[in-house]
Design a protein around this motif. Structure first.
Motif, PDB file in Angstrom:
ATOM      1  N   THR A 188      54.954  50.722  51.405  1.00  0.00           N
ATOM      2  CA  THR A 188      54.605  49.618  50.509  1.00  0.00           C
ATOM      3  C   THR A 188      55.859  48.974  49.941  1.00  0.00           C
ATOM      4  O   THR A 188      55.957  47.749  49.857  1.00  0.00           O
ATOM      5  CB  THR A 188      53.688  50.131  49.379  1.00  0.00           C
ATOM      6  OG1 THR A 188      52.611  50.844  49.974  1.00  0.00           O
ATOM      7  CG2 THR A 188      53.126  48.989  48.568  1.00  0.00           C
ATOM      8  N   THR A 189      56.824  49.800  49.572  1.00  0.00           N
ATOM      9  CA  THR A 189      58.079  49.259  49.051  1.00  0.00           C
ATOM     10  C   THR A 189      58.769  48.397  50.102  1.00  0.00           C
ATOM     11  O   THR A 189      59.221  47.282  49.810  1.00  0.00           O
ATOM     12  CB  THR A 189      59.035  50.405  48.642  1.00  0.00           C
ATOM     13  OG1 THR A 189      58.311  51.324  47.845  1.00  0.00           O
ATOM     14  CG2 THR A 189      60.226  49.878  47.875  1.00  0.00           C
ATOM     15  N   THR A 230      56.911  45.137  50.486  1.00  0.00           N
ATOM     16  CA  THR A 230      57.084  44.279  49.311  1.00  0.00           C
ATOM     17  C   THR A 230      58.486  43.670  49.308  1.00  0.00           C
ATOM     18  O   THR A 230      58.664  42.477  49.045  1.00  0.00           O
ATOM     19  CB  THR A 230      56.860  45.078  48.017  1.00  0.00           C
ATOM     20  OG1 THR A 230      55.634  45.798  48.145  1.00  0.00           O
ATOM     21  CG2 THR A 230      56.776  44.169  46.810  1.00  0.00           C
ATOM     22  N   ARG A 272      60.272  42.993  51.769  1.00  0.00           N
ATOM     23  CA  ARG A 272      60.353  41.924  52.767  1.00  0.00           C
ATOM     24  C   ARG A 272      59.979  40.588  52.121  1.00  0.00           C
ATOM     25  O   ARG A 272      60.680  39.587  52.289  1.00  0.00           O
ATOM     26  CB  ARG A 272      59.408  42.227  53.927  1.00  0.00           C
ATOM     27  CG  ARG A 272      59.336  41.096  54.905  1.00  0.00           C
ATOM     28  CD  ARG A 272      58.304  41.320  55.984  1.00  0.00           C
ATOM     29  NE  ARG A 272      58.103  40.074  56.694  1.00  0.00           N
ATOM     30  CZ  ARG A 272      56.933  39.663  57.145  1.00  0.00           C
ATOM     31  NH1 ARG A 272      55.850  40.404  56.965  1.00  0.00           N
ATOM     32  NH2 ARG A 272      56.838  38.517  57.777  1.00  0.00           N
ATOM     33  N   SER A 273      58.896  40.579  51.348  1.00  0.00           N
ATOM     34  CA  SER A 273      58.469  39.345  50.687  1.00  0.00           C
ATOM     35  C   SER A 273      59.513  38.881  49.687  1.00  0.00           C
ATOM     36  O   SER A 273      59.783  37.685  49.567  1.00  0.00           O
ATOM     37  CB  SER A 273      57.142  39.562  49.958  1.00  0.00           C
ATOM     38  OG  SER A 273      56.165  40.019  50.849  1.00  0.00           O
ATOM     39  N   VAL A 274      60.107  39.840  48.959  1.00  0.00           N
ATOM     40  CA  VAL A 274      61.118  39.478  47.963  1.00  0.00           C
ATOM     41  C   VAL A 274      62.310  38.814  48.655  1.00  0.00           C
ATOM     42  O   VAL A 274      62.817  37.790  48.202  1.00  0.00           O
ATOM     43  CB  VAL A 274      61.564  40.729  47.175  1.00  0.00           C
ATOM     44  CG1 VAL A 274      62.738  40.394  46.263  1.00  0.00           C
ATOM     45  CG2 VAL A 274      60.399  41.285  46.373  1.00  0.00           C
ATOM     46  N   SER A 285      48.769  49.889  52.853  1.00  0.00           N
ATOM     47  CA  SER A 285      50.074  49.475  52.334  1.00  0.00           C
ATOM     48  C   SER A 285      50.298  47.979  52.556  1.00  0.00           C
ATOM     49  O   SER A 285      51.009  47.336  51.797  1.00  0.00           O
ATOM     50  CB  SER A 285      51.200  50.312  52.944  1.00  0.00           C
ATOM     51  OG  SER A 285      51.193  50.186  54.335  1.00  0.00           O
ATOM     52  N   SER A 325      51.064  45.913  49.184  1.00  0.00           N
ATOM     53  CA  SER A 325      52.326  45.187  49.030  1.00  0.00           C
ATOM     54  C   SER A 325      52.063  43.722  48.685  1.00  0.00           C
ATOM     55  O   SER A 325      52.796  43.118  47.921  1.00  0.00           O
ATOM     56  CB  SER A 325      53.171  45.298  50.292  1.00  0.00           C
ATOM     57  OG  SER A 325      52.532  44.668  51.373  1.00  0.00           O
ATOM     58  N   ARG A 326      50.988  43.164  49.245  1.00  0.00           N
ATOM     59  CA  ARG A 326      50.624  41.781  48.893  1.00  0.00           C
ATOM     60  C   ARG A 326      50.229  41.668  47.420  1.00  0.00           C
ATOM     61  O   ARG A 326      50.665  40.785  46.711  1.00  0.00           O
ATOM     62  CB  ARG A 326      49.442  41.307  49.750  1.00  0.00           C
ATOM     63  CG  ARG A 326      49.767  40.973  51.161  1.00  0.00           C
ATOM     64  CD  ARG A 326      50.311  39.579  51.342  1.00  0.00           C
ATOM     65  NE  ARG A 326      51.708  39.447  51.018  1.00  0.00           N
ATOM     66  CZ  ARG A 326      52.294  38.312  50.663  1.00  0.00           C
ATOM     67  NH1 ARG A 326      51.590  37.217  50.558  1.00  0.00           N
ATOM     68  NH2 ARG A 326      53.572  38.263  50.388  1.00  0.00           N
ATOM     69  N   ILE A 332      51.008  43.608  44.921  1.00  0.00           N
ATOM     70  CA  ILE A 332      52.159  43.819  44.034  1.00  0.00           C
ATOM     71  C   ILE A 332      53.026  42.572  43.986  1.00  0.00           C
ATOM     72  O   ILE A 332      53.369  42.064  42.916  1.00  0.00           O
ATOM     73  CB  ILE A 332      52.992  45.024  44.518  1.00  0.00           C
ATOM     74  CG1 ILE A 332      52.181  46.308  44.355  1.00  0.00           C
ATOM     75  CG2 ILE A 332      54.313  45.118  43.749  1.00  0.00           C
ATOM     76  CD1 ILE A 332      52.802  47.509  45.032  1.00  0.00           C
ATOM     77  N   PHE A 333      53.338  42.047  45.160  1.00  0.00           N
ATOM     78  CA  PHE A 333      54.247  40.907  45.205  1.00  0.00           C
ATOM     79  C   PHE A 333      53.634  39.671  44.541  1.00  0.00           C
ATOM     80  O   PHE A 333      54.245  39.057  43.668  1.00  0.00           O
ATOM     81  CB  PHE A 333      54.630  40.596  46.652  1.00  0.00           C
ATOM     82  CG  PHE A 333      55.491  39.385  46.793  1.00  0.00           C
ATOM     83  CD1 PHE A 333      56.820  39.420  46.383  1.00  0.00           C
ATOM     84  CD2 PHE A 333      54.985  38.200  47.301  1.00  0.00           C
ATOM     85  CE1 PHE A 333      57.624  38.307  46.491  1.00  0.00           C
ATOM     86  CE2 PHE A 333      55.778  37.077  47.409  1.00  0.00           C
ATOM     87  CZ  PHE A 333      57.102  37.133  47.006  1.00  0.00           C
TER      88      PHE A 333
END
Lengths: 321, 258
Positions: free
Chosen positions: B8-9, B12, B14-16, B104, B108-109, B111-112
């Motif tokens: 998940t980290t 996430t 990756r999006s950041v 995950s 991750s979506r 969270i981001f």
């Protein structure tokens, strides 16, 4: 244990049967090629092996694990290089590899080691910190392959690895595949380039409309066609080629088959071996009083294998899609 | 569990990383709600405050809650876009062929998108304060409550967006449907006008729109009230909305990815 075992695999989408009773094995350490035009079922088979599709019927065992009941174990032993250049243009090459390393749960130090090794292999070390947007098509494909290699897989699955690449990149990628095979990796790849299959694969399976049309080594399949081919062309006034075909077959024992091609005014003759066949053949035709316009001699190619087993050519234009 | 966190980290992050390289789209995403809704719309419709029964001191104060929730709506409904493009580029195949928990991808979506949305809410409230002197009268606790409402409403929206991203073929159709959904959701809610000022049938429909509840909750704490009963009721309604969307989403998702 085989690397991959496929037993009576069936896949039906709606009412369309895409894979029909497919049975084959992939041995450890070989480069196994799936050959066929678009729509033959190659991608469906690959996606089933990758656990991205569930079989409608039949079993697929990858490295001892059933794809239907133990998908996670299967994913753990596979590395995948998709057909599209599946890269994120906003990430750098190294960030891609880090992402994949985390998805395969590598530790930080293992990840660093693998990334170093893999970047070295595909010659991307000096461009690794650039955003993928700046990469050429060939570099993106190299990165794709690097991603597939990060988990240090038992089996690498390549879907059309050189589709749409320039000649130089193709040759590079062929080199990597050979290098990986020498290192003992098992490779399953699809292609609709016959020369690629011929060059790289230890064994190939020809798929046609979801069925297994032929299976064997490229050499074996070519030999299996029954020898070399002599094409003799006559002038358009010469009809009655059927009669000539019949007589030649009777007179010359080394001929295994004769086909008449009416529109080309030609005979396609299969012979055991050219050294002994050519001279008597020409003499014999001469004796029947037919002037030869042109004569062509060829060893069977994989293209011939393909046409023989599927009844049609592998469409050149389909390679462009 | 450790594996799930690692996956998940990574997803996430990756999006950041993408966001950091897409500065222009990030800037527009932030400025758009402020410029368009708060400043232009707020000034244009000032006279709405003269409608009898209007409870806010002025229209901007009233509208701030609407803009906060509209921002949640926009970010939430576009929460599936990246997944949609991953699906089309083949990147999703790569992710799904890895030995990861399918959850995950979803986590991750959430969270981001929720992190981004929270930052957006804070900036909108800051601008509303600096330019118009509007601030939550219920203080820091109220601010926390606004974030919570944003989170609860956003969760369900992201789930809907992810569902559509999986179920719909082609991003053209996806964006068409999003455009089709967004404006009615806004106009059939109390984001821009109070219930009393709506035609009867619109007010009726608005009462079934989860967005109305999110807007009302945020508005109450901005204007100054602290009505525990109402707040609790609204949070429960939003949780039901989340449960329905997430339930739907996980069915579609697991049918698609196994």
């Amino acid at each position: 244990m085989k690397a991959i075992e496929i037993h009576s695999l069936k896949k039906i989408f709606g009412d369309k049967s895409v894979l029909d009773n497919l049975t084959l094995d992939v041995e450890k350490g070989e480069v196994f090629g799936l050959l066929g035009p678009n729509g033959a079922g190659k991608t469906t088979m690959i996606r089933t092996v990758l656990t991205l599709l569930k079989p409608t019927a039949g079993r697929v065992i990858v490295w001892g694990h059933d794809v239907a009941s133990h998908p996670r174990e299967v994913r753990q032993v596979l590395g995948y290089v998709p057909q599209e250049k599946a890269v994120d243009r906003f990430l750098t090459g190294r960030e891609h590899l880090l992402l994949v390393a985390d998805l395969y749960h590598l530790t930080k130090s293992d990840a660093q080691n693998r990334i170093g090794t893999v970047l070295e292999l595909v010659d991307l070390a000096d461009r690794a910190d650039e955003v993928v947007n700046n990469y050429s098509g060939g570099m993106k494909k190299k990165l794709d392959i690097a991603c597939g290699l990060i988990p240090d897989p038992k089996i690498l699955v390549l879907d059309e690895p050189t589709l749409g690449l320039d000649v130089e990149s193709r040759i590079r990628i062929w080199d990597y595949i050979r290098q990986l095979q020498r290192g003992g990796l098992t490779i399953l790849m699809t292609t609709n380039y016959l020369d690629e299959a011929d060059q790289l694969c230890s064994r190939i399976a020809i798929l046609d409309r979801g069925r297994l049309a032929a299976l064997g080594s490229p050499e074996g399949l070519k030999k299996g066609l029954g020898g070399d081919r002599v094409t003799v062309q006559f002038s358009p006034e010469d009809d009655r080629l059927e009669k000539l075909a019949g007589s030649l077959k009777q007179e010359l024992p080394f001929i295994s088959d004769v086909k008449v091609s009416a529109e080309d005014h030609a005979l396609e003759i299969r012979v055991a071996s050219n050294e002994e066949a050519l001279a008597p053949l020409i003499q014999s035709i001469h004796k029947h009083g037919k002037p030869i316009l042109a004569i062509q001699y060829s060893r069977p190619t994989l293209e011939d294998v393909f046409v023989t087993y599927t009844g049609h050519k592998i469409k050149e234009d389909s390679a462009l899609l | 569990m450790n594996k799930l966190i690692q996956e998940t980290t990574a997803l996430t992050m990756r999006s950041v990383r993408r966001l950091a390289r897409e500065r222009i789209s990030m800037a527009f995403g932030l400025i758009q709600p402020m410029l368009f809704w708060l400043i232009l719309f707020g000034n244009l419709f000032q006279k709405t405050a003269q409608i009898p029964g209007f409870q806010a001191p002025n229209y901007i104060t009233f509208l701030t809650a609407g803009v906060v929730v509209m921002t949640v709506l926009n970010s939430g409904l576009s929460g599936g876009v990246d997944l949609l493009f991953d699906k089309e580029s083949g990147f999703l195949e790569r992710l799904l062929s890895a030995p990861i928990s399918r959850n995950s991808l979803i986590f991750s979506r959430f969270i981001f998108v929720m992190a981004i949305t929270s930052v957006q809410i804070l900036i909108i409230l800051l601008v509303a304060y600096l330019l118009f002197g509007v601030y939550p009268h219920s203080g820091l606790l109220g601010l926390g409550f606004i974030m919570l409402v944003g989170l609860f409403f956003g969760l369900g929206l992201i789930a809907i967006s992810l569902t559509l991203a999986f179920a719909i073929k082609g991003h053209g159709n996806f964006f068409a449907l999003m455009g089709f959904l967004t404006l009615p959701l806004i106009f059939l809610s109390t984001a821009l006008v109070p219930l009393q000022a709506m035609p009867g049938w619109m007010a009726f429909v608005a009462e079934f729109n989860p967005m109305t509840y999110a807007v009302e909750a945020v508005r109450e704490v901005i204007i100054g009230g602290w009505f525990w009963g109402d707040m609790l009721k609204i949070l429960v309604i939003l949780l039901v909305f989340d449960a329905v969307s997430i339930g739907l989403s996980s069915r579609v998702f697991h049918r698609q990815v196994g």
